[in-house]
Motif scaffolding. Sequence first.
Motif, short mmCIF file in Angstrom:
data_model
loop_
_atom_site.label_atom_id
_atom_site.label_comp_id
_atom_site.label_asym_id
_atom_site.label_seq_id
_atom_site.Cartn_x
_atom_site.Cartn_y
_atom_site.Cartn_z
N GLN A 6 18.14 -5.40 109.68
CA GLN A 6 19.54 -5.37 110.09
C GLN A 6 20.37 -4.45 109.21
N SER A 7 21.45 -3.95 109.80
CA SER A 7 22.42 -3.18 109.05
C SER A 7 23.79 -3.38 109.70
N GLY A 8 24.80 -2.90 109.02
CA GLY A 8 26.15 -3.09 109.51
C GLY A 8 26.79 -4.29 108.83
N GLY A 9 27.87 -4.75 109.35
CA GLY A 9 28.58 -5.86 108.74
C GLY A 9 29.52 -5.38 107.66
N GLY A 10 30.16 -6.34 106.99
CA GLY A 10 31.10 -6.01 105.92
C GLY A 10 32.39 -6.78 106.07
N LEU A 11 33.42 -6.24 105.45
CA LEU A 11 34.74 -6.87 105.46
C LEU A 11 35.65 -6.13 106.44
N THR A 35 18.01 -12.31 120.29
CA THR A 35 19.16 -13.18 120.16
C THR A 35 19.92 -12.88 118.87
N TRP A 36 21.21 -12.98 118.95
CA TRP A 36 22.05 -12.96 117.75
C TRP A 36 22.55 -14.39 117.52
N VAL A 37 22.38 -14.85 116.29
CA VAL A 37 22.94 -16.13 115.88
C VAL A 37 23.75 -15.90 114.62
N ARG A 38 24.58 -16.85 114.28
CA ARG A 38 25.37 -16.72 113.05
C ARG A 38 25.49 -18.07 112.36
N GLN A 39 25.76 -17.99 111.08
CA GLN A 39 25.94 -19.20 110.29
C GLN A 39 27.14 -19.02 109.38
N VAL A 79 18.65 -2.88 118.68
CA VAL A 79 19.62 -3.68 119.43
C VAL A 79 20.91 -3.74 118.60
N TYR A 80 22.02 -3.59 119.27
CA TYR A 80 23.31 -3.59 118.60
C TYR A 80 24.15 -4.79 119.06
N LEU A 81 25.03 -5.22 118.17
CA LEU A 81 26.05 -6.19 118.54
C LEU A 81 27.40 -5.59 118.16
N GLN A 82 28.12 -5.15 119.17
CA GLN A 82 29.46 -4.61 118.96
C GLN A 82 30.44 -5.76 118.98
N MET A 83 31.20 -5.88 117.92
CA MET A 83 32.14 -7.00 117.78
C MET A 83 33.56 -6.45 117.69
N ASN A 84 34.36 -6.78 118.67
CA ASN A 84 35.75 -6.33 118.72
C ASN A 84 36.69 -7.52 118.62
N SER A 85 37.95 -7.24 118.35
CA SER A 85 38.98 -8.28 118.25
C SER A 85 38.51 -9.43 117.37
N LEU A 86 38.01 -9.07 116.21
CA LEU A 86 37.42 -10.09 115.33
C LEU A 86 38.48 -11.06 114.82
N LYS A 87 38.03 -12.30 114.67
CA LYS A 87 38.89 -13.38 114.19
C LYS A 87 38.31 -13.95 112.90
N SER A 88 39.13 -14.66 112.17
CA SER A 88 38.65 -15.25 110.92
C SER A 88 37.48 -16.20 111.17
N GLU A 89 37.49 -16.85 112.31
CA GLU A 89 36.41 -17.77 112.62
C GLU A 89 35.09 -17.08 112.97
N ASP A 90 35.11 -15.76 113.06
CA ASP A 90 33.86 -15.01 113.24
C ASP A 90 33.16 -14.76 111.91
N THR A 109 23.06 -10.31 107.92
CA THR A 109 24.09 -9.44 107.38
C THR A 109 25.42 -10.20 107.41
N GLN A 110 26.20 -10.04 106.38
CA GLN A 110 27.44 -10.79 106.24
C GLN A 110 28.58 -10.08 106.96
N VAL A 111 29.33 -10.84 107.71
CA VAL A 111 30.56 -10.37 108.33
C VAL A 111 31.70 -11.25 107.83
N THR A 112 32.68 -10.61 107.22
CA THR A 112 33.84 -11.35 106.72
C THR A 112 35.10 -10.78 107.36
N VAL A 113 35.83 -11.67 108.03
CA VAL A 113 37.07 -11.26 108.69
C VAL A 113 38.23 -11.89 107.93
N SER A 114 38.98 -11.05 107.26
CA SER A 114 40.04 -11.55 106.40
C SER A 114 41.08 -10.47 106.15
N SER A 115 42.32 -10.90 106.02
CA SER A 115 43.37 -9.95 105.69
C SER A 115 43.56 -9.87 104.18
#
Length: 115
Positions: A6-11, A35-39, A79-90, A109-115
């Motif tokens: 995997q690659s991608g992700g971030g803040l 499949t894409w899953v998240r924790q 395989v790609y997962l394009q994530m738009n309109s991200l929310k903190s709960e993502d 890979t870690q995804v952090t959605v934060s201001s």
Amino acid sequence: EAQLVQSGGGLVQPGGSLRLSCAASGFTFDDYVMTWVRQAPGKGLEWVSTIYSYISNIDYADSVKGRFTISTDNAKNTVYLQMNSLKSEDTARYFCVLGDEYDYWGQGTQVTVSS
């Protein structure tokens, strides 16, 4: 044996976008279930989306429907997962998983959605 890298992700800020990649090797990339899953921190695994390549079908969890999109590049076995309109709960660690029975896993890979 199949391997997923995997690659991608971030803040990213709320409302932003990210694309996750899952590069596959060790199997024929023309007949698969991915499949894409998240924790999220302190929570269990949550199913996000599944692509069934042999029937050209994709399913999405209600929580991401309309915001996330799976796509594939067969030339790159990716395989790609394009994530738009991200929310903190993502915010979560995201994994790509190969097989009907979740046989092979990417490293996450870690995804952090934060201001």
